[in-house]
Motif scaffolding. Sequence first.
Motif, PDB file in Angstrom:
ATOM      1  N   VAL A 131      62.346  40.216  29.064  1.00 49.67           N
ATOM      2  CA  VAL A 131      61.783  40.894  30.550  1.00 49.67           C
ATOM      3  C   VAL A 131      60.475  39.824  30.400  1.00 49.67           C
ATOM      4  CG1 VAL A 131      61.828  42.738  30.630  1.00 49.67           C
ATOM      5  CG2 VAL A 131      60.187  42.652  29.858  1.00 49.67           C
ATOM      6  N   GLY A 132      60.200  39.100  30.327  1.00 50.93           N
ATOM      7  CA  GLY A 132      59.105  37.951  30.191  1.00 50.93           C
ATOM      8  C   GLY A 132      58.026  38.729  29.883  1.00 50.93           C
ATOM      9  N   TYR A 133      56.506  38.926  30.992  1.00 49.25           N
ATOM     10  CA  TYR A 133      55.750  39.157  30.478  1.00 49.25           C
ATOM     11  C   TYR A 133      55.574  40.803  30.228  1.00 49.25           C
ATOM     12  CZ  TYR A 133      53.473  34.587  30.289  1.00 49.25           C
ATOM     13  OH  TYR A 133      53.873  32.482  29.264  1.00 49.25           O
ATOM     14  N   GLY A 134      56.588  41.379  31.047  1.00 53.80           N
ATOM     15  CA  GLY A 134      56.539  42.569  30.532  1.00 53.80           C
ATOM     16  C   GLY A 134      55.235  43.714  31.489  1.00 53.80           C
ATOM     17  N   SER A 135      55.167  42.932  32.969  1.00 54.09           N
ATOM     18  CA  SER A 135      53.949  42.876  33.459  1.00 54.09           C
ATOM     19  C   SER A 135      54.524  43.818  34.625  1.00 54.09           C
ATOM     20  CB  SER A 135      52.679  42.879  33.493  1.00 54.09           C
ATOM     21  OG  SER A 135      52.458  41.991  33.023  1.00 54.09           O
ATOM     22  N   LYS A 136      53.817  44.881  35.429  1.00 56.05           N
ATOM     23  CA  LYS A 136      54.076  45.495  36.286  1.00 56.05           C
ATOM     24  C   LYS A 136      52.480  45.632  37.678  1.00 56.05           C
ATOM     25  CE  LYS A 136      56.762  49.481  38.932  1.00 56.05           C
ATOM     26  NZ  LYS A 136      58.071  50.143  39.242  1.00 56.05           N
ATOM     27  N   ALA A 137      52.327  44.621  38.186  1.00 56.22           N
ATOM     28  CA  ALA A 137      50.553  44.655  38.750  1.00 56.22           C
ATOM     29  C   ALA A 137      50.619  44.560  40.443  1.00 56.22           C
ATOM     30  CB  ALA A 137      50.284  43.273  37.790  1.00 56.22           C
ATOM     31  N   PRO A 138      50.789  45.309  40.615  1.00 55.13           N
ATOM     32  CA  PRO A 138      50.887  45.527  42.630  1.00 55.13           C
ATOM     33  C   PRO A 138      49.747  44.474  43.304  1.00 55.13           C
ATOM     34  CG  PRO A 138      51.087  47.971  41.434  1.00 55.13           C
ATOM     35  CD  PRO A 138      50.575  46.965  40.485  1.00 55.13           C
ATOM     36  N   GLU A 139      48.507  44.721  41.413  1.00 60.18           N
ATOM     37  CA  GLU A 139      47.420  43.914  43.005  1.00 60.18           C
ATOM     38  C   GLU A 139      47.572  42.609  42.194  1.00 60.18           C
ATOM     39  OE1 GLU A 139      46.022  45.209  38.872  1.00 60.18           O
ATOM     40  OE2 GLU A 139      47.764  45.690  40.011  1.00 60.18           O
ATOM     41  N   TYR A 140      48.780  41.837  41.727  1.00 63.54           N
ATOM     42  CA  TYR A 140      49.005  40.612  41.741  1.00 63.54           C
ATOM     43  C   TYR A 140      50.246  40.426  42.526  1.00 63.54           C
ATOM     44  CZ  TYR A 140      45.002  40.613  38.374  1.00 63.54           C
ATOM     45  OH  TYR A 140      43.975  40.125  37.558  1.00 63.54           O
ATOM     46  N   ARG A 141      50.611  41.142  43.223  1.00 63.58           N
ATOM     47  CA  ARG A 141      52.402  41.343  43.320  1.00 63.58           C
ATOM     48  C   ARG A 141      52.709  40.438  42.341  1.00 63.58           C
ATOM     49  NH1 ARG A 141      52.777  37.590  46.429  1.00 63.58           N
ATOM     50  NH2 ARG A 141      50.495  36.208  46.902  1.00 63.58           N
ATOM     51  N   TRP A 142      52.915  41.694  41.135  1.00 64.47           N
ATOM     52  CA  TRP A 142      53.863  40.631  40.306  1.00 64.47           C
ATOM     53  C   TRP A 142      54.794  41.813  39.358  1.00 64.47           C
ATOM     54  CZ3 TRP A 142      53.471  36.121  38.303  1.00 64.47           C
ATOM     55  CH2 TRP A 142      54.252  35.554  37.588  1.00 64.47           C
TER      56      TRP A 142
END
Length: 541
Positions: A131-142
């Motif tokens: 799962v890559g970096y495992g991040s769910k970060a709306p503020e970075y659109r990621w």
Amino acid sequence: MNRRIVLAAAGGLLAATTAAAQTPRIRASEIDGHLRFLSSDLLEGRAPATRGGRLATEYIASQLRAAGVEPGVNGGYFQQVPIDIVGADPASIRVQTGGRSAGTLRYPEDVVVWAGSASEASAANAEIVFVGYGSKAPEYRWDDFKGMDLRGKVLMVLVNDAPASAAEPDLFGGRAMTYYGRWTYKFEEAERQGAAGMLIVHTSEQAGYPWHTVVGSWAKEQRMLPRDANLPAPLGFRGWITDSAATAVLRGAGMDLADLRRRAESRDFRPVATGVTLNVGFRNTVQHLQSENVVGVVRGSDRALADQYVSYSAHWDHLGIGPAVRGDSIYNGASDNASGVADLLAIARAAAQGPRTKRSQLFVFVTAEESGLLGSEFFARNPTVPVASIVANLNVDGGNVLGTTTNFSVLGENKSTLGASLAGMVRGRGWRLTPDDHPERGHFYRSDHFSFAKAGVPAVSIGAGNAFEGRPAGWGAEQEEDYNAHRYHQPSDEYRADWDLRGAVQLSELVLDFGAMLANAATLPDWSRDAEFRRPAASRE
């Protein structure tokens, strides 16, 4: 009385008064005494909820009482912190590809795993999904998950944040790690995704420490707070895997980890089902015990402001007794963090015996930092004073044992007005603040000020810089790298009689003076406008 006698008496009084005024507020011998005891083998590494840990907390409380620091917890010094201690014995960790055995992963040479909660058994038999970096970060659109159903899967994830690029130099904080890169976040997000387990791929460069630090930290009993019933279901297991072992596992399925890394650097990345099944199962020994935060207070002198607090923190715990290294199994934690506790005890004594500040000063010696900031997290959730009344937190994690410096490192310097205020103070003394040498290692999220920050309290951790007086340029950085490579979270982090504690005095007096300045200031510290921990305006009034 004879005039000569009167003059002699007056002269003696003046001399005594002058000598008292010139007496250092904090002495190297004072810090040395605390440091020697707290890092001795007698305390067996100061693990929480052990005999050595209790010796440490009793010592801290006795020193606070002797210094005139009042109890900070309902008439006593101890805040009880429930700790679950979970010991795991991973017998085998098997890998299958295409339904056929692909061998086993060696523990702890290839992988270190431990229980995801205080359960009697841990198990997972599921496909690995990268799962890559495992991040769910709306503020970075990621979003590395893209809505994929990952319930019951074992997630393999890269350490740290996705790297910034020339097109997006500020992505995930640029060079500096954000909380999305911290291993604690990755495990939390895996639980929100409903995963069965997670393996974080370790590299020394990205993690900021070598594999033997992983082994020393996690191949042993783990301590955790009792689980909040409102949280998602826990992972069956948590773990780290070496880069070489992860590469071999994926190669067996016809995949290239280096290629997956490149793909993970894009917003378009989607989770990759590997076809590799990981079978993990082990029994746990579970103990439900208690440790202690030690809390003292020096009451403010201003009736209108005494119910506001400048807080100071340092963690007293270390790793206890663990895997032997060159015949030594006691992880003394002299630098980490007997040195910081020694400094904070000296600061508390000086605060109690010096002029009283307008606001009160709260001294919090926390447990279980090494287990994931558990003691400070518990304190932030269950503060002994209203958390809204804590106007700032100054943390000391690692005192300076190498001599005086002309610069100081402040974690969180740009996140609140505390950084600018401290910069002005040190500038007036001919010193300076320097940015974190390794912001990619996420130091801001790795010590107890972070628990205060999450509760909305402007917080920094203050330590020595790397420009040491009388030493050549680069010497300080060399010492830091040597410590990280050879002593960090190792039995070799032991007391040394040749340490230069003039630097400990310098650092302690700076923290003492800065805390007093904040406790007397007309205005309160505040978060920077874009800080993720900023309190709503109503709660700051």
